[in-house]
Design an enzyme around this catalytic site. Sequence first.
Site, PDB file in Angstrom:
ATOM      1  NE  ARG A 103      -3.940   0.511   1.929  1.00 55.72           N
ATOM      2  CZ  ARG A 103      -5.179   0.658   2.364  1.00 55.72           C
ATOM      3  NH1 ARG A 103      -5.440   1.471   3.373  1.00 55.72           N
ATOM      4  NH2 ARG A 103      -6.185  -0.005   1.826  1.00 55.72           N
ATOM      5  CG  HIS A 130      -8.450   0.362  -2.949  1.00 51.41           C
ATOM      6  ND1 HIS A 130      -7.703  -0.760  -2.626  1.00 51.41           N
ATOM      7  CD2 HIS A 130      -9.109   0.712  -1.809  1.00 51.41           C
ATOM      8  CE1 HIS A 130      -7.907  -1.072  -1.362  1.00 51.41           C
ATOM      9  NE2 HIS A 130      -8.751  -0.197  -0.844  1.00 51.41           N
ATOM     10  CD  GLN A 133     -13.138  -1.416  -1.126  1.00 55.87           C
ATOM     11  OE1 GLN A 133     -12.296  -1.311  -0.263  1.00 55.87           O
ATOM     12  NE2 GLN A 133     -14.338  -1.926  -0.892  1.00 55.87           N
ATOM     13  CG  ASP A 219     -13.237   6.736  -1.635  1.00 59.85           C
ATOM     14  OD1 ASP A 219     -13.154   6.570  -0.408  1.00 59.85           O
ATOM     15  OD2 ASP A 219     -12.266   6.593  -2.409  1.00 59.85           O
ATOM     16  CB  CYS A 259     -13.967   1.630  -0.228  1.00 62.04           C
ATOM     17  SG  CYS A 259     -13.473   3.342   0.094  1.00 62.04           S
ATOM     18  NE  ARG A 287     -10.719  -5.089   0.185  1.00 66.57           N
ATOM     19  CZ  ARG A 287      -9.902  -4.106   0.632  1.00 66.57           C
ATOM     20  NH1 ARG A 287     -10.416  -3.075   1.266  1.00 66.57           N
ATOM     21  NH2 ARG A 287      -8.605  -4.140   0.401  1.00 66.57           N
TER      22      ARG A 287
HETATM   23  N1   CP Z   1     -11.390   0.025   2.205  1.00 68.84           N
HETATM   24  C1   CP Z   1     -10.128  -0.043   2.674  1.00 68.84           C
HETATM   25  O1   CP Z   1      -9.175  -0.265   1.916  1.00 68.84           O
HETATM   26  O2   CP Z   1     -10.019   0.087   4.010  1.00 68.84           O
HETATM   27  P1   CP Z   1      -8.681   0.233   4.844  1.00 68.84           P
HETATM   28  O3   CP Z   1      -8.043   1.547   4.474  1.00 68.84           O
HETATM   29  O4   CP Z   1      -9.108   0.180   6.274  1.00 68.84           O
HETATM   30  O5   CP Z   1      -7.754  -0.897   4.488  1.00 68.84           O
HETATM   31  N1  NVA Z   2      -9.816   6.915  -1.394  1.00 70.01           N
HETATM   32  C1  NVA Z   2      -9.506   6.499  -0.053  1.00 70.01           C
HETATM   33  C2  NVA Z   2      -9.752   5.015   0.093  1.00 70.01           C
HETATM   34  C3  NVA Z   2      -9.492   4.481   1.450  1.00 70.01           C
HETATM   35  C4  NVA Z   2      -9.704   2.988   1.532  1.00 70.01           C
HETATM   36  C5  NVA Z   2      -8.073   6.843   0.268  1.00 70.01           C
HETATM   37  O1  NVA Z   2      -7.211   6.726  -0.608  1.00 70.01           O
HETATM   38  O2  NVA Z   2      -7.797   7.227   1.402  1.00 70.01           O
END
Ligand code: CP
Ligand code: NVA
Length: 300
Positions: A103, A130, A133, A219, A259, A287
């Site tokens: 990540r 993502h 997701q 989101d 998400c 997930r």
């Molecule tokens: N939706 C999602 O990716 O959640 P987290 O940031 O908690 O991993």
């Molecule tokens: N768009 C958000 C998604 C979090 C799961 C971010 O990047 O923070």
Amino acid sequence: MTRHFLTLKDLSPSELIALIHRAIALKQDPMGSQTTDLLHLRTMVLIFEKSSTRTRISFEVACAHLGGSSVFLSPTDSQMSRGESISDTARIVSRMADLIVMRTGEHSRLSTMAEHSAVPVINALSQDFHPCQLLADLQTFFEHRGDIQGACVAFVGDGSSNVCQSWVNAATMMNFELRVGAPGGYHPRAELVSSAGKHCSLTTRPQDAVAGADLVLTDTWAGMGQEAEKAQRLDALADFQVNEDLMATASPDALFMHCLPAYRGQEVSAEVLEGPQSVVWDEAENRLHAQKALIELLMA
Ligand code: CP
Ligand code: NVA
């Protein structure tokens, strides 16, 4: 050849559909006969340069269910924060572990990791995409409504978010219509939209995006790394909240997805998030199942 999963398009449409069905099957019997010990004596390394609740837990639990072990590295734990290159890190991890889940911010950091890794690299979120997701989101739609082909999906809010941009990729692969309702400056990247052709349209009127939709998505308005722009973003997106009035213009049996994490009173009202059309808790659980199916596909 080592397969990576950096965007949804690293799968073929038929692989994506098969993965969704496999995830649904795994969910029926999460620890039973469907689950193999594919990761027995194998190790997953999670390199997370941003916070996470769902993604970290789902990958670590998936790894445990598949008989493997996992190592979690936050930015402060690894030498990457002290300047060791991504390419050197990729080569070192590849010599000892079997799967990298990363990540990060800039998507190019993932591409560099994949370029130098001898083991599969999975995008656990970048600024741009993502895709994990999306696996869970698509699984959730299939479970509640069946095939998404031909459906009308509305994304309302920050269309430039990694989640929305992954939905743009999904629209062509799964053959549905995606309408993005977002203010100017908050649309998905132009080249993504044009590559989706007739499958993706943009509007600055949320009502036009949602009219008759089978699925409404949003989101957070200020994602990770966008904290400094938060006030400006909340102001720009103020008219793009998914609330009961907006949901009333969707199809009567429309689903709502997010998400998570969600910010009630900003991108979504508490009533919609907790309401009967919301499937966000299934979406979060999926997930785990979807990523198990992904690991199987990449590691088989
Ligand atoms: N939706 C999602 O990716 O959640 P987290 O940031 O908690 O991993
Ligand atoms: N768009 C958000 C998604 C979090 C799961 C971010 O990047 O923070």
